[in-house]
Motif scaffolding. Structure first.
Motif, PDB file in Angstrom:
ATOM      1  N   LEU A  19      -9.950  13.464 -63.660  1.00 13.72           N
ATOM      2  CA  LEU A  19      -9.693  12.013 -63.232  1.00 13.72           C
ATOM      3  C   LEU A  19      -8.867  12.228 -61.810  1.00 13.72           C
ATOM      4  CD1 LEU A  19      -8.957  10.030 -66.472  1.00 13.72           C
ATOM      5  CD2 LEU A  19     -11.109  10.350 -65.219  1.00 13.72           C
ATOM      6  N   LEU A  20      -7.806  13.021 -61.713  1.00 19.18           N
ATOM      7  CA  LEU A  20      -6.766  13.072 -60.759  1.00 19.18           C
ATOM      8  C   LEU A  20      -7.572  13.669 -59.498  1.00 19.18           C
ATOM      9  CD1 LEU A  20      -3.642  14.304 -62.624  1.00 19.18           C
ATOM     10  CD2 LEU A  20      -3.829  12.231 -61.389  1.00 19.18           C
ATOM     11  N   ALA A  21      -8.592  14.502 -59.721  1.00 20.29           N
ATOM     12  CA  ALA A  21      -9.242  15.076 -58.463  1.00 20.29           C
ATOM     13  C   ALA A  21     -10.045  13.962 -57.670  1.00 20.29           C
ATOM     14  CB  ALA A  21     -10.291  16.139 -59.153  1.00 20.29           C
ATOM     15  N   TYR A  22     -10.264  12.898 -58.172  1.00 21.64           N
ATOM     16  CA  TYR A  22     -11.028  11.923 -57.564  1.00 21.64           C
ATOM     17  C   TYR A  22      -9.950  10.815 -56.860  1.00 21.64           C
ATOM     18  CZ  TYR A  22     -15.188  13.576 -59.478  1.00 21.64           C
ATOM     19  OH  TYR A  22     -16.244  14.316 -60.054  1.00 21.64           O
ATOM     20  N   PHE A  23      -8.614  11.181 -56.749  1.00 24.69           N
ATOM     21  CA  PHE A  23      -7.700  10.256 -56.446  1.00 24.69           C
ATOM     22  C   PHE A  23      -7.121  10.535 -55.018  1.00 24.69           C
ATOM     23  CE2 PHE A  23      -5.618   7.856 -60.452  1.00 24.69           C
ATOM     24  CZ  PHE A  23      -6.858   7.997 -60.764  1.00 24.69           C
ATOM     25  N   GLY A  24      -8.011  11.423 -54.250  1.00 21.92           N
ATOM     26  CA  GLY A  24      -7.617  11.934 -52.920  1.00 21.92           C
ATOM     27  C   GLY A  24      -6.647  12.671 -52.673  1.00 21.92           C
ATOM     28  N   LEU A  25      -5.880  13.308 -53.577  1.00 24.45           N
ATOM     29  CA  LEU A  25      -4.771  14.196 -53.443  1.00 24.45           C
ATOM     30  C   LEU A  25      -5.267  15.848 -53.223  1.00 24.45           C
ATOM     31  CD1 LEU A  25      -2.557  13.060 -56.477  1.00 24.45           C
ATOM     32  CD2 LEU A  25      -2.228  12.345 -54.204  1.00 24.45           C
ATOM     33  N   PRO A  26      -4.360  16.486 -52.654  1.00 23.58           N
ATOM     34  CA  PRO A  26      -4.843  17.781 -52.412  1.00 23.58           C
ATOM     35  C   PRO A  26      -4.890  18.607 -53.875  1.00 23.58           C
ATOM     36  CG  PRO A  26      -3.002  17.284 -51.199  1.00 23.58           C
ATOM     37  CD  PRO A  26      -3.272  16.118 -51.743  1.00 23.58           C
ATOM     38  N   ALA A  27      -5.749  19.523 -53.957  1.00 27.37           N
ATOM     39  CA  ALA A  27      -6.156  20.197 -55.193  1.00 27.37           C
ATOM     40  C   ALA A  27      -5.163  20.838 -55.859  1.00 27.37           C
ATOM     41  CB  ALA A  27      -7.193  21.320 -54.913  1.00 27.37           C
ATOM     42  N   ARG A  28      -4.024  21.424 -55.206  1.00 26.29           N
ATOM     43  CA  ARG A  28      -2.888  22.136 -55.678  1.00 26.29           C
ATOM     44  C   ARG A  28      -2.080  21.038 -56.218  1.00 26.29           C
ATOM     45  NH1 ARG A  28       0.984  24.114 -51.038  1.00 26.29           N
ATOM     46  NH2 ARG A  28       1.475  22.202 -49.829  1.00 26.29           N
ATOM     47  N   LYS A  29      -1.912  19.940 -55.697  1.00 22.40           N
ATOM     48  CA  LYS A  29      -1.210  18.778 -56.247  1.00 22.40           C
ATOM     49  C   LYS A  29      -1.652  18.049 -57.383  1.00 22.40           C
ATOM     50  CE  LYS A  29       1.252  17.450 -52.286  1.00 22.40           C
ATOM     51  NZ  LYS A  29       1.930  16.205 -51.252  1.00 22.40           N
ATOM     52  N   VAL A  30      -3.128  18.185 -57.454  1.00 25.97           N
ATOM     53  CA  VAL A  30      -3.706  17.604 -58.653  1.00 25.97           C
ATOM     54  C   VAL A  30      -3.390  18.541 -59.878  1.00 25.97           C
ATOM     55  CG1 VAL A  30      -6.232  17.722 -59.776  1.00 25.97           C
ATOM     56  CG2 VAL A  30      -5.760  16.704 -57.536  1.00 25.97           C
ATOM     57  N   VAL A  31      -3.487  19.891 -59.772  1.00 28.67           N
ATOM     58  CA  VAL A  31      -3.111  20.569 -60.879  1.00 28.67           C
ATOM     59  C   VAL A  31      -1.555  20.394 -61.415  1.00 28.67           C
ATOM     60  CG1 VAL A  31      -2.942  23.073 -61.576  1.00 28.67           C
ATOM     61  CG2 VAL A  31      -4.771  22.527 -60.327  1.00 28.67           C
ATOM     62  N   VAL A  32      -0.781  20.477 -60.663  1.00 28.16           N
ATOM     63  CA  VAL A  32       0.729  20.092 -60.853  1.00 28.16           C
ATOM     64  C   VAL A  32       0.956  18.893 -61.660  1.00 28.16           C
ATOM     65  CG1 VAL A  32       2.955  20.064 -60.072  1.00 28.16           C
ATOM     66  CG2 VAL A  32       1.374  21.708 -59.268  1.00 28.16           C
ATOM     67  N   ILE A  33       0.183  17.802 -60.959  1.00 30.04           N
ATOM     68  CA  ILE A  33       0.436  16.478 -61.680  1.00 30.04           C
ATOM     69  C   ILE A  33      -0.239  16.414 -62.883  1.00 30.04           C
ATOM     70  CG2 ILE A  33      -0.103  14.043 -61.345  1.00 30.04           C
ATOM     71  CD1 ILE A  33       0.272  14.340 -58.373  1.00 30.04           C
ATOM     72  N   GLY A  34      -1.523  17.168 -63.272  1.00 29.20           N
ATOM     73  CA  GLY A  34      -2.259  17.012 -64.240  1.00 29.20           C
ATOM     74  C   GLY A  34      -1.260  17.583 -65.461  1.00 29.20           C
ATOM     75  N   LEU A  35      -0.869  18.946 -65.337  1.00 25.66           N
ATOM     76  CA  LEU A  35       0.071  19.620 -66.229  1.00 25.66           C
ATOM     77  C   LEU A  35       1.288  18.920 -66.572  1.00 25.66           C
ATOM     78  CD1 LEU A  35      -0.217  23.254 -64.429  1.00 25.66           C
ATOM     79  CD2 LEU A  35      -1.050  22.795 -66.813  1.00 25.66           C
ATOM     80  N   LEU A  36       1.818  18.123 -65.528  1.00 30.60           N
ATOM     81  CA  LEU A  36       2.913  17.135 -66.052  1.00 30.60           C
ATOM     82  C   LEU A  36       2.618  15.910 -67.081  1.00 30.60           C
ATOM     83  CD1 LEU A  36       4.651  16.567 -62.418  1.00 30.60           C
ATOM     84  CD2 LEU A  36       5.490  17.845 -64.201  1.00 30.60           C
ATOM     85  N   GLY A  37       1.615  15.886 -67.150  1.00 34.81           N
ATOM     86  CA  GLY A  37       0.891  15.040 -68.213  1.00 34.81           C
ATOM     87  C   GLY A  37       1.215  15.619 -69.661  1.00 34.81           C
ATOM     88  N   LEU A  38       1.559  16.795 -69.516  1.00 37.65           N
ATOM     89  CA  LEU A  38       1.838  17.554 -70.925  1.00 37.65           C
ATOM     90  C   LEU A  38       3.305  17.274 -71.316  1.00 37.65           C
ATOM     91  CD1 LEU A  38      -0.161  20.704 -70.712  1.00 37.65           C
ATOM     92  CD2 LEU A  38      -0.699  18.735 -71.842  1.00 37.65           C
ATOM     93  N   CYS A  39       4.082  16.139 -70.929  1.00 42.68           N
ATOM     94  CA  CYS A  39       5.313  15.902 -71.119  1.00 42.68           C
ATOM     95  C   CYS A  39       5.638  15.481 -72.703  1.00 42.68           C
ATOM     96  CB  CYS A  39       5.860  15.165 -70.177  1.00 42.68           C
ATOM     97  SG  CYS A  39       4.855  13.480 -70.318  1.00 42.68           S
ATOM     98  N   ALA A  40       4.909  14.945 -73.348  1.00 43.54           N
ATOM     99  CA  ALA A  40       4.870  14.352 -74.763  1.00 43.54           C
ATOM    100  C   ALA A  40       4.541  15.499 -75.701  1.00 43.54           C
ATOM    101  CB  ALA A  40       4.252  13.265 -74.723  1.00 43.54           C
ATOM    102  N   VAL A  41       4.605  16.724 -75.536  1.00 40.16           N
ATOM    103  CA  VAL A  41       3.767  17.627 -76.429  1.00 40.16           C
ATOM    104  C   VAL A  41       4.464  17.782 -77.791  1.00 40.16           C
ATOM    105  CG1 VAL A  41       3.344  20.257 -76.862  1.00 40.16           C
ATOM    106  CG2 VAL A  41       2.629  19.063 -74.762  1.00 40.16           C
ATOM    107  N   PRO A  42       5.798  17.232 -77.864  1.00 45.74           N
ATOM    108  CA  PRO A  42       6.251  17.339 -79.308  1.00 45.74           C
ATOM    109  C   PRO A  42       5.461  16.773 -80.449  1.00 45.74           C
ATOM    110  CG  PRO A  42       8.305  17.102 -77.822  1.00 45.74           C
ATOM    111  CD  PRO A  42       6.914  17.071 -77.174  1.00 45.74           C
ATOM    112  N   TRP A  43       4.650  15.626 -79.998  1.00 43.31           N
ATOM    113  CA  TRP A  43       3.797  14.924 -80.517  1.00 43.31           C
ATOM    114  C   TRP A  43       2.366  15.131 -80.582  1.00 43.31           C
ATOM    115  CZ3 TRP A  43       7.814  13.296 -77.919  1.00 43.31           C
ATOM    116  CH2 TRP A  43       8.847  12.768 -78.573  1.00 43.31           C
ATOM    117  N   GLY A  44       2.267  16.570 -79.680  1.00 43.39           N
ATOM    118  CA  GLY A  44       0.644  16.910 -79.581  1.00 43.39           C
ATOM    119  C   GLY A  44       0.157  17.305 -80.885  1.00 43.39           C
ATOM    120  N   SER A  45      -1.288  16.843 -80.982  1.00 44.62           N
ATOM    121  CA  SER A  45      -2.097  17.308 -81.918  1.00 44.62           C
ATOM    122  C   SER A  45      -1.482  16.497 -83.386  1.00 44.62           C
ATOM    123  CB  SER A  45      -2.128  18.722 -82.401  1.00 44.62           C
ATOM    124  OG  SER A  45      -3.066  19.165 -83.007  1.00 44.62           O
TER     125      SER A  45
END
Length: 466
Positions: free
Chosen positions: A128-154
């Motif tokens: 989804l972030l890949a279509y927001f007009g950001l550079p690819a490297r920023k897309v990856v970093v921002i995407g990984l930051l979404g894993l901030c709530a992993v204590p409740w993952g799965s």
């Protein structure tokens, strides 16, 4: 000498990555160092190896299938234009700026990760972030930051492991972990907003990121208090999705289009299938073996097949297979490394040695938990390695075990986003030129994680010295 050997697998991995080595080479080096340490100082009995293999091989197979299914679903949706359509709809509802980015970081990715786990939130967030007009490297970093709530993952198995091994109540550990998560939630929001905004607007963007992190903290903690730990991450993220959509709505009449609706349907099949199957297994009182019908390893493939009407095109299948061959060896080797360190006693020896520093260990403890998350790429794996040892150290130091373990749990969960397996998967999901920026991505994520864990260490010292 023994201390050096116990730390060698982790240190060699981090050094290799710092010098720009590929994730696979770092994983091989770390695993080789662990085997060397086992041969020289940490022998594993044959029956211990057999028991570990029986326990961990099914988990490793499930994780690798989940990665494969996530990559396949992403490629199928991308090939049909579904991700593009869905991203445009999100931009239309949440705007084109930082609000849309925070919707993904504090809403969509944590929601998906809380229900499925194993980094699957990234396979939804990054495309989804890949279509927001950001550079690819920023897309990856921002995407990984979404894993901030992993204590409740799965649905929180990692936090359950920590609670069980530490002898503290699971729901209470979830609530306290929610309070402590103010730090990673705010930092992830601030960094994502900084990366996504032009320099002239960064002050306002950073404030938005911080407020979004605070709101997620309140939502998850309240959900944890009212409904328990397992669903708290998903419920809190759902509140944030609703908040960001209502707050940033730009176009009431924007249509998803057929492809976008099918994409949303595919995610519905995935998340609904996992929830419904899990509920059936629980209500029917079925044995442990039946839990696999509720695994994302199954429902990711079902969702991909549903979207493609049972016949995925050859091209996305080939791309998913190519990406999986890059990700799977790295993921598998780091799980193996974590298992070897745990069953050989290396992990416990390392933690107990550091505990010899006495109260100074309060500063080191979050970093020990973080090492577990980094090495295993799993909150469950990190807690399996270190939770029991950390709890005993907390008792010997006379500090509050509950708060100590909550800080450990949050630190271990946050660092998994920096694990080479997660980095590799994120790079494969992003646009083609992203691999050139792997070192910048790894460094940026590690720097963010270092800030989070340092702040957690400061809190740990403050709580321990009360």
């Amino acid at each position: 000498m023994i201390l050096i050997l116990s730390a060698l697998p982790v240190l060699s991995t981090i050094l290799a990555l710092s010098f720009g080595a590929r994730s696979l080479h770092a994983a091989l080096l770390g695993t080789g160092s662990a085997i060397l340490a086992i041969l020289l100082a940490f022998p594993i009995p044959a029956d211990g190896m057999a028991a570990a293999a029986m326990r961990w091989l099914p988990i490793m197979a499930e994780v690798l299938l989940i990665v494969a299914g996530g990559l396949l679903l992403s490629e199928v949706l991308r090939d049909a234009g579904g991700q593009s359509s869905l991203a445009k709809w999100i931009r239309g509802r949440a705007g084109h700026g930082v609000g849309a980015i925070l919707l993904v970081v504090h809403g969509i990715t944590p929601f998906a990760e809380s229900l499925t786990g194993f980094g699957i939130g990234v396979t939804i967030g990054i495309p989804l972030l890949a279509y927001f007009g950001l550079p690819a490297r920023k897309v990856v970093v921002i995407g990984l930051l979404g894993l901030c709530a992993v204590p409740w993952g799965s649905m929180g198995p990692g936090t359950l492991i920590a609670a069980t091994m530490a002898g503290v109540p699971f729901p209470t550990l979830g609530v306290v972990s929610g309070v402590i998560s103010l730090i990673p939630f705010v930092v992830s929001g601030v960094v994502a907003a900084w990366l996504a905004s032009p320099p002239v607007n960064r002050g306002t963007a950073v404030l938005q990121g911080a407020l979004s992190g605070m709101a997620l903290t309140i939502a998850v903690t309240v959900a944890n208090t009212l409904f328990g730990t397992a669903p708290a991450g998903a419920l809190g993220a759902l509140v944030m999705i609703t908040f960001h959509l209502l707050r940033g709505r730009q176009q009431d009449t924007l249509s998803l289009g057929p492809s976008g609706r099918r994409s949303l349907g595919a995610y519905g099949v995935l998340l609904g299938g996992v929830l419904a199957a899990g509920l059936i297994v629980k209500l029917a009182g079925l044995s442990e073996g039946w839990r696999y019908i509720a695994s994302p390893a199954l429902w990711l493939f079902i969702a991909a097949g549903w979207f493609a009407r049972g016949r995925p095109a050859a091209q996305p299948v080939r791309r998913a297979w190519t990406a999986w061959r890059q990700v799977a060896p790295v993921t598998g080797l780091f799980i193996l490394l974590g298992v070897l360190m745990a069953i050989s006693g290396m992990a416990a020896f390392l933690a107990q040695t550091l505990a010899g520093a006495g109260p100074l260990y309060l500063a080191a403890a979050p970093f020990v938990g973080a090492i577990g998350g980094f090495v295993t790429g799993s909150n469950s794996g990190a807690n399996a390695m270190f939770a029991a040892t950390q709890a005993e150290i907390a008792r010997s130091l006379g500090v509050d075990v509950l708060w100590f373990m909550a800080i450990h749990n949050v630190a271990a969960a946050f660092l998994l986003m920096a694990s080479p397996g997660k980095i590799e998967m994120a790079v494969q999901l992003a646009p083609a030129d992203t691999a050139e920026h792997r070192r910048w991505i790894q460094t940026t994520i590690l720097a963010t994680a270092f800030v989070v864990v340092t702040l957690l260490a400061i809190v740990n010292i403050g709580l321990g010295l009360r």
